[in-house]
Design an enzyme around this catalytic site. Structure first.
Site, PDB file in Angstrom:
ATOM      1  CB  THR A  50      -1.035   0.160   1.135  1.00 52.03           C
ATOM      2  OG1 THR A  50      -1.676  -1.262   1.178  1.00 52.03           O
ATOM      3  CG2 THR A  50      -1.875   1.365   1.105  1.00 52.03           C
ATOM      4  CB  CYS A  51       3.925   2.207   1.846  1.00 53.30           C
ATOM      5  SG  CYS A  51       3.424   1.657   3.555  1.00 53.30           S
TER       6      CYS A  51
END
EC number: 1.11.1.25
Length: 162
Positions: A50-51
């Protein structure tokens, strides 16, 4: 410790990063943010899905727009060592404005009250995902996620608040 909140003065602490000359630097958060409008956004870990695919790219893509609205600095923050953060930053060759900084021991994350315990996943104690807008060290926006979610801390969320 209670999480950082709107109206708080961001605590001072030490972070590390590689400068434009590829030299390892250690600096206080206050020295980087005093007298400026700064976005400090935190991620649970460099290279995590996600990052890497959503959170960081959003700030890189919106950096010019954020700067046009008065933001002086955009800082990506993670409980990783500065060498990992440097390597992660290099995976975004289009990046011109986001500074990748390390909180290697998690001490600054603790001062913010934003620890995320990921020991059960083999990651230790990390930072919750968040985005803070600081104006001369004072928190004017504090978008802090629950767990590993990504619902309130995007670049678009900060743009809406500006």
């Amino acid at each position: 410790m209670a999480p950082i909140a709107v109206g708080d003065v961001v605590p001072d602490g030490t972070i590390s990063f590689f400068d434009e000359n590829d030299q390892l630097q250690t600096a206080s958060v206050h020295s980087l943010a005093a007298g400026k409008k700064v976005i400090l956004f935190g991620v649970p870990g460099a290279f995590t899905p996600t990052c890497s695919m959503k959170h960081v790219p959003g700030f890189i893509e919106k950096a010019e727009e954020l700067k046009s609205k008065g933001v002086d600095e955009i800082i990506c923050f993670s409980v990783n060592d500065p060498f990992v953060m440097k390597a992660w930053g290099k995976t975004y060759p289009e990046n011109k404005h986001v500074k990748f900084v390390a909180d290697g021991s998690g001490e600054y994350t603790h001062l913010l009250g934003l620890e995320l315990d990921l020991k059960d996943k083999g990651l230790g104690v990390r930072s919750r995902r968040f985005a803070l807008l600081l104006d001369d060290l004072k928190v004017t926006v504090a978008n802090v996620e629950s767990g590993g979610e990504f619902t309130v801390s995007s670049a678009d969320d900060i743009l809406k608040a500006l």
